[in-house]
Design a protein around this motif. Structure first.
Motif, PDB file in Angstrom:
ATOM      1  N   PHE A 137       0.749  -1.190  -0.092  1.00  0.00           N
ATOM      2  CA  PHE A 137       0.018   0.042   0.050  1.00  0.00           C
ATOM      3  C   PHE A 137       0.898   1.217   0.078  1.00  0.00           C
ATOM      4  CE2 PHE A 137      -3.817  -2.348   0.397  1.00  0.00           C
ATOM      5  CZ  PHE A 137      -3.678  -3.160   1.204  1.00  0.00           C
ATOM      6  N   ALA A 138       2.100   0.989   0.818  1.00  0.00           N
ATOM      7  CA  ALA A 138       3.086   2.262   0.676  1.00  0.00           C
ATOM      8  C   ALA A 138       3.167   2.809  -0.682  1.00  0.00           C
ATOM      9  CB  ALA A 138       4.194   2.023   1.496  1.00  0.00           C
ATOM     10  N   ALA A 139       3.638   1.633  -1.415  1.00  0.00           N
ATOM     11  CA  ALA A 139       4.284   1.953  -2.720  1.00  0.00           C
ATOM     12  C   ALA A 139       3.167   2.637  -3.514  1.00  0.00           C
ATOM     13  CB  ALA A 139       4.497   0.822  -3.383  1.00  0.00           C
ATOM     14  N   THR A 140       1.758   2.251  -3.655  1.00  0.00           N
ATOM     15  CA  THR A 140       0.723   2.870  -4.285  1.00  0.00           C
ATOM     16  C   THR A 140       0.450   4.311  -3.560  1.00  0.00           C
ATOM     17  OG1 THR A 140      -0.216   0.857  -3.673  1.00  0.00           O
ATOM     18  CG2 THR A 140      -1.386   1.960  -5.028  1.00  0.00           C
ATOM     19  N   ALA A 141       0.561   4.599  -2.290  1.00  0.00           N
ATOM     20  CA  ALA A 141       0.305   5.698  -1.548  1.00  0.00           C
ATOM     21  C   ALA A 141       1.437   6.754  -2.346  1.00  0.00           C
ATOM     22  CB  ALA A 141       0.634   5.584  -0.300  1.00  0.00           C
ATOM     23  N   ILE A 142       2.491   6.255  -2.388  1.00  0.00           N
ATOM     24  CA  ILE A 142       3.638   7.255  -2.713  1.00  0.00           C
ATOM     25  C   ILE A 142       3.489   7.514  -4.381  1.00  0.00           C
ATOM     26  CG2 ILE A 142       6.076   7.144  -3.297  1.00  0.00           C
ATOM     27  CD1 ILE A 142       6.810   6.098  -0.753  1.00  0.00           C
ATOM     28  N   ALA A 143       3.036   6.203  -5.147  1.00  0.00           N
ATOM     29  CA  ALA A 143       2.969   6.533  -6.474  1.00  0.00           C
ATOM     30  C   ALA A 143       1.689   7.958  -6.614  1.00  0.00           C
ATOM     31  CB  ALA A 143       2.276   5.641  -7.245  1.00  0.00           C
ATOM     32  N   LEU A 144       0.725   7.646  -5.589  1.00  0.00           N
ATOM     33  CA  LEU A 144      -0.632   8.629  -5.894  1.00  0.00           C
ATOM     34  C   LEU A 144       0.004   9.874  -5.365  1.00  0.00           C
ATOM     35  CD1 LEU A 144      -3.314   6.283  -4.370  1.00  0.00           C
ATOM     36  CD2 LEU A 144      -3.315   7.384  -6.468  1.00  0.00           C
ATOM     37  N   LEU A 145       0.975  10.185  -4.441  1.00  0.00           N
ATOM     38  CA  LEU A 145       1.400  11.451  -4.107  1.00  0.00           C
ATOM     39  C   LEU A 145       2.252  11.842  -5.136  1.00  0.00           C
ATOM     40  CD1 LEU A 145       2.463  10.760  -0.307  1.00  0.00           C
ATOM     41  CD2 LEU A 145       0.755  12.473  -1.437  1.00  0.00           C
ATOM     42  N   VAL A 146       2.982  11.082  -5.587  1.00  0.00           N
ATOM     43  CA  VAL A 146       3.716  11.851  -6.840  1.00  0.00           C
ATOM     44  C   VAL A 146       2.704  12.214  -8.020  1.00  0.00           C
ATOM     45  CG1 VAL A 146       5.376  11.198  -8.779  1.00  0.00           C
ATOM     46  CG2 VAL A 146       5.870  10.339  -6.429  1.00  0.00           C
ATOM     47  N   ALA A 147       1.863  11.524  -8.255  1.00  0.00           N
ATOM     48  CA  ALA A 147       0.723  11.798  -9.570  1.00  0.00           C
ATOM     49  C   ALA A 147       0.232  13.237  -8.801  1.00  0.00           C
ATOM     50  CB  ALA A 147      -0.287  10.710  -9.471  1.00  0.00           C
ATOM     51  N   MET A 148      -0.095  13.153  -7.652  1.00  0.00           N
ATOM     52  CA  MET A 148      -0.817  14.654  -7.183  1.00  0.00           C
ATOM     53  C   MET A 148       0.102  15.736  -7.325  1.00  0.00           C
ATOM     54  SD  MET A 148      -2.607  13.090  -3.744  1.00  0.00           S
ATOM     55  CE  MET A 148      -3.218  14.539  -2.879  1.00  0.00           C
ATOM     56  N   VAL A 149       1.229  15.588  -7.297  1.00  0.00           N
ATOM     57  CA  VAL A 149       2.279  16.495  -7.387  1.00  0.00           C
ATOM     58  C   VAL A 149       2.234  16.821  -8.792  1.00  0.00           C
ATOM     59  CG1 VAL A 149       4.586  17.296  -7.477  1.00  0.00           C
ATOM     60  CG2 VAL A 149       3.715  16.197  -5.434  1.00  0.00           C
ATOM     61  N   LEU A 150       2.351  15.834  -9.731  1.00  0.00           N
ATOM     62  CA  LEU A 150       2.218  16.416 -11.066  1.00  0.00           C
ATOM     63  C   LEU A 150       1.120  17.099 -11.515  1.00  0.00           C
ATOM     64  CD1 LEU A 150       3.723  12.951 -12.659  1.00  0.00           C
ATOM     65  CD2 LEU A 150       4.689  14.934 -12.531  1.00  0.00           C
ATOM     66  N   ALA A 151      -0.145  16.610 -11.076  1.00  0.00           N
ATOM     67  CA  ALA A 151      -1.452  17.253 -11.160  1.00  0.00           C
ATOM     68  C   ALA A 151      -1.272  18.891 -10.713  1.00  0.00           C
ATOM     69  CB  ALA A 151      -2.432  16.693 -10.693  1.00  0.00           C
TER      70      ALA A 151
END
Lengths: 118, 100, 131, 494, 329
Positions: free
Chosen positions: B2-16
């Motif tokens: 889950f941590a990996a997905t959470a970090i991926a989502l955080l990165v995606a949010m930064v890109l957004a």
């Protein structure tokens, strides 16, 4: 044994979903023009979200949480395409021209982004 | 995991957010805000599992609902410049002005 | 104050930075809508101060699950639920006032409004222009 | 059965009446309901005061939960007295407000005006009576929000009421948020919100830096609500442009509730022997109070609009209350508490007079009151008596509070302060004399068709003026209550 | 891992706050304030404040964004460049910040279980809720029963805000004349179909949140906001007039007052059983059953008032006819 299989399946779904969301976000940044950005935004909303949600459903097994996850999935299924459609429609109606319009526009100016549609 | 997905989502949010900040036209910003919202829904869902308390999904569902309403309100705000009943001809004149 | 100690307070320091940003927006900006957004930020960061004082490391949300667990403190959550309502009430009232000020003064910049008031005051000493 | 529930009825009766008055379509019905409810809450506050004078203090557990866990109402002499002031003024303002509001507010808003009025009354009463720190914040916000709306209603006659209400909202919310930060920090160090429990648990935290900062934030927050001198910028405009009936109610009660809250937190929660208290009093409150008395009075002298002039004089009077507090002596605190009552009477009557002038002349400025002495004899007579009381002439309430203030100054050995108090009263003479001169010595303009104010406005004004004089002559009751409250706050033996 | 997310979200918040400070287009300020309250909701979830995160998301991202947008529609879109000197505000803010940082020096460390906050009053709530009130969600138990009077104050605050907005804006609401027959979004077929499909589940979700408040995150206030959100989306897409037919302004004004009366009525009932105000134990067969009934009634009152206030505020804002001409826009 089955638990191991389900666990592995949910990891793959989760990773795939995370990868797709990342791809979508990257596409959102790198795409040259508004209309081309609609596509990556669509990826994250539809496929990315569904994979992650199915990954979570597999984790949660059969319980109230799965019902909630399914509700979120259904809700996103309805609202994401609608809002992307609404944004695209609003942009088109407001006269935002795609960058490489089919109709030959006046000499395409240097790589300035699409004009400021405020 | 889950941590990996959470970090991926955080990165995606930064890109957004990058697109939200940079986006030349208004509609890029609205699109970025909308996808930022959807990613947050997923982040809250994943964080629920990360901390082992999955019954936080109500917040994710609520946020998906509000994100939709926010986007519609923004679009109506720009299209008709009032969230109430706009008169048709006022809207027509605005399109002419918005597209010059 | 070794690092572990300072790290423990880092959370509060960032909340204080948020509070001061909100207060700065309210105090320095002249636009009436911007002031209300600043007020919102100031109040939301106070909520974060309350909630971060209630958090227990390793504790979970204060919802009983039958299993004996360490719970975070529920009392700040109750206080902040009330404070959020106070915040949204103040925002709604402030925005309604901004709309009325726009109707009366046709501007939502504090400096312009003061200029209009002064002009009206020393024009002739009548009680003030009708809206 | 009823007398056991008096403390909660004091707040619940106006609170339930507010939504009921929202149902009334016509202003007359809403006015009548508010009048009955205010009279009932006044009666309850008197019953509470009597009960407290006998029993010392009453504790009422809401929801029957024990004190630090549930919310507790603690009524003692101090807040029973302030409750009586607030509900008394609230009842006196209503018959006055009937005609004044009908003339100054748009017709479609008049029915809802009384709902906002009842909510403001509920907020003030709830803020004063509660024994729980956070509950005081919630009811402080109820009274503030309804006050912002009431001030903004002045836009019916003058658009500046809107910007005044907006400034008041921003500064009031900053004050309330500072107050919440203070309570949060104190809660963080003690773990409780009940004021009595807070006082007990703060004893051990004498030199804790967080409690010190909490003390600073609470004092600043309430100072902002109180319009203590440097933070009073919102008050003159808010009182000048609000509808007259609203100014009467606010001038006589809103700042009093804030002064009470400051007293409660300084003396009950932090306690007299809190090391910083002495320092703040001598180095912060006394200079600020003196600055308020002199600067506000001088500014009041140069005002054109009478309402704004009296608003600045209110800022000066608040300076008196804070000065009384800063002596940290029983007489000083008695002066502050008794001035709460006296100032409510004085300012209530004076603003009622101005409301009558606004009704007849459209505005209360120096050129609209020329020669009113003959045209509106009763109203201007009331103004003169109120002005004398403001100055502190013997046989009026103003003299009683000045007397206690000077006594406290002499008792604390700082006789120059006593001289300064008397000097500042001279400033009051100047601006009262300006009005009297304009009203009596100048000729009314030929075409002025000003007639005497209607009876429904004159009677409440003269009731307050009569109280001004009665409690000036026989100050036994009020000073007995005030000194009992002062001794209670300082923890001196009864 | 926990503190990494914690730090990331806090830095996110600080970044958004600075962005709001610098932006001059009011529209991006409003959107950024929506993002700000959304990220703070995510942080609140991370700090185990689930109910608060629910409310902050509902209020911050939902209601205040819509209200601010409708205000912008009626006022201006750009902030005039500041002419006043920035020196004094900077000093004031810096000194206050310094005082606060000085205050944190003696604070218990973040998340320290031995802090006084967790020793005195809170342990009783955590231990006694199970048998005294019998409800899993301690926050709702404390909110509605132990400190029930605070929540009555909260309902009165939101009622005051509703009355104040009515007082201020009711005068200038434009009567829906025939000229505005062409309601907005007339030709957005996709939107109209999807909204029709979604209104049902949204209202159902609101009721679920209302009555699920005892067991999980939720409660009266959040349910009221979601209920109002359903009507706001209906008014946005189908026009104010059709929404006015579904939930007319007069009915909203009655609901506004009714919620507060339900709440205080539940409190007054305990007078007749010679118990203190807001003592629910008399309402049911046993004390615990009484608490359940009392809390459900009270939450219902909160939900009604909050929904009515949000809908009437939206009607008041959206009903104004924009005074500014198009050129300024």
């Amino acid at each position: 044994m089955i638990a191991l299989l389900v666990e592995a399946a949910s990891w793959t779904f989760l990773l795939l979903g995370a990868f797709l969301v990342l791809v979508g976000a990257l596409g959102l940044v790198r795409m040259p023009d508004f209309y081309t950005r609609l596509h990556p935004a669509g990826i994250t909303d539809s496929l990315g979200a569904d994979f992650i949600l199915t990954g979570l459903v597999l984790q949660a097994g059969f319980s109230l949480v799965t019902v909630k996850l399914f509700l979120i999935g259904a809700f996103l299924f309805f609202t994401s395409p609608t809002s992307t459609h609404a944004i695209a429609n609003a942009a088109l109606v407001a006269g935002l021209k795609p960058r490489h319009a089919v109709v030959p526009p006046r000499p395409p100016e240097k790589a300035t982004q699409d004009e400021e549609a405020r | 995991m889950f941590a990996a997905t959470a970090i991926a989502l955080l990165v995606a949010m930064v890109l957004a957010l990058v697109r939200l900040y940079a986006g030349p036209s208004l509609y890029d910003r609205v699109l970025a805000a909308n996808s930022f919202g959807t990613k947050t829904v997923l982040l809250i869902a994943v964080m629920g599992f990360l901390t082992g308390r999955p019954d936080f999904l109500d917040i994710a569902l609520l946020y998906a609902l509000l994100n939709f309403i926010g986007t519609i309100a923004v679009l109506k705000f720009f299209r008709y410049r009032s969230l109430g009943d706009a008169v048709e001809e006022k809207a027509a004149s605005r399109n002419k002005e918005a597209s010059q | 104050m070794e690092f572990k100690d300072a790290f423990g307070l880092f959370n509060y320091w960032i909340v204080i930075v948020l509070m001061m940003t909100g207060l700065y927006i309210v105090v320095s900006r002249g636009n009436l809508v911007k002031k209300i957004v600043g007020l919102n930020i100031f109040q939301t960061s106070v909520f974060l101060l309350y909630i971060s004082m209630g958090k227990v490391t390793g504790g979970t949300a204060p919802i009983l699950t039958g299993k004996p667990e360490v719970f975070s403190n529920p009392l700040p959550h109750v206080l902040i639920l009330t404070a959020i309502v106070v915040g949204i009430a103040t925002t709604a009232l402030g925005l309604a006032l901004v709309v009325r000020i726009k109707n009366a003064y046709n501007s939502i910049e504090e400096d312009e409004i003061q200029k209009l008031d002064l002009a009206a005051e020393n024009e002739v000493d009548e009680p003030g222009a009708r809206p | 059965m009823i007398s056991a529930h008096l403390p909660i009825l004091q707040v619940i009766v106006p609170l339930i009446a507010a939504p009921l008055s929202a149902f009334c379509r016509r202003a007359g019905v809403a006015w009548y309901l508010s009048l009955v409810i205010c009279a009932v809450s006044f009666a309850i506050s008197i019953a509470l005061l009597i009960q407290v004078l006998e029993e010392g203090h009453i504790s009422y557990l809401l929801g029957s939960w024990a004190a630090p866990w549930g919310i507790e109402y603690r009524v003692d002499v101090v807040n029973a007295f302030v409750l009586m002031i607030i509900s008394g003024i609230g009842t006196a303002v209503l018959p006055y407000a009937r005609t004044s509001i009908a003339a100054e507010i748009e017709p479609h808003n008049q029915a809802l005006f009384y709902t906002a009025y009842l909510l403001c009354l509920t907020g003030l009463l709830g803020m004063v009576i509660t024994g729980d720190a956070f509950n005081a914040f919630v009811f402080l916000e109820i009274s503030s929000l309804s006050t912002y709306a009431l001030v903004a209603l002045g836009a019916g006659t003058d658009r500046r009421a809107l910007s005044a209400a907006y400034t008041y909202l921003v500064m009031g919310t900053i004050g309330a948020t500072f107050f919440v930060i203070g309570i949060g920090l104190v809660y963080m160090m003690t773990g409780t919100l009940n004021m009595a429990d807070l006082a007990a648990r703060l004893q051990g935290l004498e030199h804790n830096r967080t409690v010190l900062v909490a003390f600073a934030f609470i004092v600043t927050g309430i100072g902002l609500k109180l319009a203590l001198f440097p933070m009073h910028l919102w008050l003159p405009n808010a009182y000048a442009f609000a509808p007259s009936a609203v100014t009467v109610f606010l001038a006589a009660t809103a700042t009093k509730a804030a002064v009470y809250l400051l007293l409660r937190f300084l003396f009950t929660v932090f306690g007299i022997d809190y090391h910083i208290l002495g320092l703040t009093m001598t180095w912060l409150f006394t200079p600020l109070a003196l600055a308020a008395m002199f600067a506000a009075s001088t500014v009041a002298i140069f005002q054109v609009e009478l309402k704004r002039m009296l608003a600045y004089s209110s800022v000066a009077q608040i300076g008196y209350m804070v000065l009384g507090m800063s002596f940290l002596s029983v007489t000083g605190l008695t002066a502050t508490i008794i001035h709460l009552f006296n100032h409510a009477l004085m300012k209530g009557a004076l603003f009622m007079v101005l409301g009558a002038i606004v009704l007849r002349q459209g505005a209360a400025t120096f050129n609209t009151i020329r020669g009113l002495g003959r045209k509106m004899p009763w109203t201007m007579a009331a103004f003169v008596t109120g002005g004398l009381s403001l100055i502190g002439v013997p046989l009026t309430v103003g003299f009683v509070s000045k007397w206690y203030l000077v006594a406290a100054a002499l008792e604390s050995g700082r006789w120059p302060l006593a001289v300064l108090i008397v000097l500042s009263s001279l400033l009051a003479v100047i601006y009262v004399w300006r009005v009297v001169e304009a009203a009596y010595l100048e000729e009314p303009p030929a075409d002025s068709k000003a007639t005497e104010a209607p009876l429904s406005m004159l009677v409440p004004t003269w009731i307050l003026i009569a109280a001004n004089i009665y409690f000036g002559v026989d100050a036994g009751l009020t000073s007995r209550i005030a000194s009992a409250g002062a001794r209670l706050l300082l923890g001196v033996a009864q | 891992m926990e503190s990494v997310i914690n730090m990331a979200l806090l830095v996110f918040l600080a970044g958004t706050a600075f962005a709001i400070l610098r932006r001059t287009t009011l529209f991006s300020v409003v959107m950024l304030s929506g993002v700000f309250s959304l990220v703070s909701a995510a942080l609140l979830v991370h700090l185990d404040a689930v109910d608060v995160a629910f409310t902050e998301a509902a209020v911050g991202a939902g209601v205040s964004t819509v209200l601010m947008l409708s205000t912008l529609a009626l006022t201006a879109r750009h902030e005039a460049p500041g002419t006043r000197s920035r020196a004094i505000p900077l000093i004031v803010v810096f000194l206050t910040g310094l005082a606060l940082v000085y205050g944190t020096l003696d604070m218990p460390r973040f998340g320290d279980p031995s802090a006084p906050v967790h020793q005195h009053v809170a342990p009783r709530y955590i231990s006694a809720t199970a048998h005294e009130i019998g409800m899993p969600n301690i926050v709702t138990a404390v909110l509605a029963s132990y400190r029930g009077f605070d929540t009555l104050g909260e309902v009165t605050v939101i009622f005051t805000a509703g009355i104040a907005v009515l007082l201020l804006l009711a005068g200038t609401i434009r009567e829906p004349t025939t000229a505005t027959k062409i309601t907005a979004m007339e030709h957005h077929l996709v939107l109209r179909v999807v909204t029709k499909v979604l209104i049902g589940p949204i209202l159902l979700f609101a009721l679920y949140v209302q009555f699920h408040g005892d067991y999980g995150p939720g409660g009266g206030f959040q349910a009221g906001v979601i209920f109002a959100a359903a009507f706001i989306i209906y008014a946005l897409v189908f026009g104010l007039e059709t929404a006015g037919n579904a939930l007319p302004g007069r009915a909203v004004r009655i609901l506004l007052a009714l919620g507060v009366l339900i709440y205080s009525g539940t409190g007054v009932v305990s007078f007749f059983f010679n118990k203190n105000f807001l003592d629910y134990s008399v309402l049911g067969a046993t004390a615990q059953a009484g608490q359940h009934i009392g809390i459900i009634l009270v939450e219902f009152g909160v939900g009604m008032t909050v929904a009515a206030v949000m809908v009437s505020t939206f009607y008041a804002f959206a009903g104004q006819n924009p005074p500014i001409g198009d050129e300024e826009w």
